[in-house]
Scaffold this motif. Structure first.
Motif, PDB file in Angstrom:
ATOM      1  N   ALA A  11      26.207  53.285  34.325  1.00  0.00           N
ATOM      2  CA  ALA A  11      27.516  53.375  34.972  1.00  0.00           C
ATOM      3  C   ALA A  11      27.410  53.108  36.466  1.00  0.00           C
ATOM      4  O   ALA A  11      28.265  52.430  37.055  1.00  0.00           O
ATOM      5  N   VAL A  12      26.354  53.617  37.103  1.00  0.00           N
ATOM      6  CA  VAL A  12      26.172  53.397  38.544  1.00  0.00           C
ATOM      7  C   VAL A  12      25.820  51.938  38.814  1.00  0.00           C
ATOM      8  O   VAL A  12      26.265  51.362  39.821  1.00  0.00           O
ATOM      9  N   ALA A  17      27.761  46.902  41.101  1.00  0.00           N
ATOM     10  CA  ALA A  17      28.074  45.484  40.931  1.00  0.00           C
ATOM     11  C   ALA A  17      29.546  45.214  41.210  1.00  0.00           C
ATOM     12  O   ALA A  17      29.900  44.223  41.862  1.00  0.00           O
ATOM     13  N   GLY A  18      30.407  46.101  40.726  1.00  0.00           N
ATOM     14  CA  GLY A  18      31.835  45.913  40.945  1.00  0.00           C
ATOM     15  C   GLY A  18      32.219  46.026  42.413  1.00  0.00           C
ATOM     16  O   GLY A  18      33.005  45.215  42.919  1.00  0.00           O
ATOM     17  N   ALA A  19      31.671  47.022  43.100  1.00  0.00           N
ATOM     18  CA  ALA A  19      31.997  47.205  44.520  1.00  0.00           C
ATOM     19  C   ALA A  19      31.481  46.034  45.353  1.00  0.00           C
ATOM     20  O   ALA A  19      32.179  45.525  46.236  1.00  0.00           O
ATOM     21  N   ARG A  20      30.259  45.591  45.079  1.00  0.00           N
ATOM     22  CA  ARG A  20      29.706  44.458  45.833  1.00  0.00           C
ATOM     23  C   ARG A  20      30.474  43.177  45.535  1.00  0.00           C
ATOM     24  O   ARG A  20      30.714  42.357  46.430  1.00  0.00           O
ATOM     25  N   ARG A  21      30.872  43.007  44.278  1.00  0.00           N
ATOM     26  CA  ARG A  21      31.649  41.812  43.930  1.00  0.00           C
ATOM     27  C   ARG A  21      32.979  41.797  44.684  1.00  0.00           C
ATOM     28  O   ARG A  21      33.386  40.773  45.231  1.00  0.00           O
ATOM     29  N   TRP A  22      33.654  42.948  44.746  1.00  0.00           N
ATOM     30  CA  TRP A  22      34.951  43.016  45.421  1.00  0.00           C
ATOM     31  C   TRP A  22      34.797  42.732  46.913  1.00  0.00           C
ATOM     32  O   TRP A  22      35.578  41.975  47.490  1.00  0.00           O
TER      33      TRP A  22
END
Length: 320
Positions: A11-12, A17-22
């Motif tokens: 989950a982390v 990955a999601g935060a860096r992608r955004w």
């Protein structure tokens, strides 16, 4: 044998990955004509300085990440803009702080002498000397001055820590503590986990107990922003936030808060953005906390092992 939850590990990884992608998708907006028209000057400048801070630790923790290149390009372009140093001082109360950050966070690829000129002006004045600033601001200024390689006359990190509220925080109600300031005290002492904090083991265990209590408090409040900073502080004090009870709870909270696009949509649960928020509202309310979560996950997942976790309790036991 690892005591980490495989499910939480996964989950982390997804949270990171999601935060860096955004951040990677939206970084260029900060230096666009649209942002200059839609965002106030000082918040945009502060956001760019925060992006440069993230870039510094992203490069150290995950230099091969393809998303880093776009962020680096934005920071390098901004640092080379001849008008950017002037924007640092639009609001006088932030001017010297922003100038020091600008000099300290200059990327290697920015071919400009402007950061050195700004630093020389600060060194010639009184900002890099002890004055009437509170101890925390002395600590912050010393941290950035050291990053910039600037001469200064601030006290040692050990003395600045002793003068901060953190050594006396263990006896105070958690609601009376400034979680953001506590976290940043630890981050500046340890260069966001790149060096050992200059604390005796007993004091490190005492500080970790305070940070864990504050983390639990932030989970109870649904405070996504400060909880993420405290997770970095746990790591910097020798703990693995995926294994401490407070750290695991905070990470699960952040995983649950993350939107499908990777953003953390607001500073806290009570301020979660509604579905009808405009794109500019969404960016302004999501940017900082998403950046902090990206930074946190890069740091706390960057050098973990399967060795037994350090918690506040074990940190104290190991010194007895």
């Amino acid at each position: 044998m690892s005591t980490r939850s495989a499910g939480l590990d996964e989950a982390v990884t997804s949270l990171s990955a999601g935060a860096r992608r955004w951040i990677g998708l939206h970084a260029a907006y900060l230096d666009s004509p649209a942002a200059r028209a839609e965002l106030p000057v000082t918040p945009r400048v502060k956001a760019l300085l925060q992006l440069a801070m993230l870039r510094r630790y992203w490069e150290k923790r995950a230099p091969a990440d393809p998303a880093l290149a776009g962020v680096t390009a934005v920071v390098e372009d901004v640092w080379q803009r001849p008008d950017f140093p002037r924007l640092l001082t639009v609001e006088e109360r932030y001017g010297r702080q922003f100038e020091l950050m600008y000099a300290a966070l200059a990327p290697a690829g920015a071919a400009t002498d402007a950061p050195r000129a700004v630093l020389a002006r600060l060194a010639a004045g009184s900002y890099l000397t002890p004055g009437r600033k509170p101890p925390f601001l002395h600590l912050e200024a010393r941290f950035y001055a050291d990053l910039a390689g600037a001469p200064h006359r601030f006290a040692s990190y050990e003395e600045l820590y002793e003068a901060s509220p953190l050594p006396r925080a263990a006896t105070l109600p958690v609601a009376d503590l400034d979680g953001c300031q506590v976290a940043h005290t630890v981050l500046y002492l340890s260069d966001f986990g790149l060096r050992e904090p200059r604390l005796p083991e007993v004091e490190r265990g005492r500080a970790l107990r305070v940070v864990e209590r504050l983390t639990d408090h932030c989970v109870g409040l649904g405070d996504w922003d400060v909880a993420a900073k405290l997770l970095i502080a746990q790591y910097c004090l020798g703990a693995d936030p995926l294994r401490t009870p407070s750290g695991a709870a905070a990470l699960r909270m952040l995983v649950a808060a993350q939107a499908a696009d990777g953003a953390i949509p607001g500073r806290c649960a009570a301020e979660r953005l509604p579905a009808d928020a405009t794109p500019v509202q969404y960016f302004r309310k999501s940017y900082k906390v998403t950046l902090v979560v990206a930074l946190m996950t890069l740091i706390v997942t960057g050098a973990r092992t399967d060795e037994p976790a350090l918690t506040a309790a074990t940190a104290v036991r190991e010194t007895l």
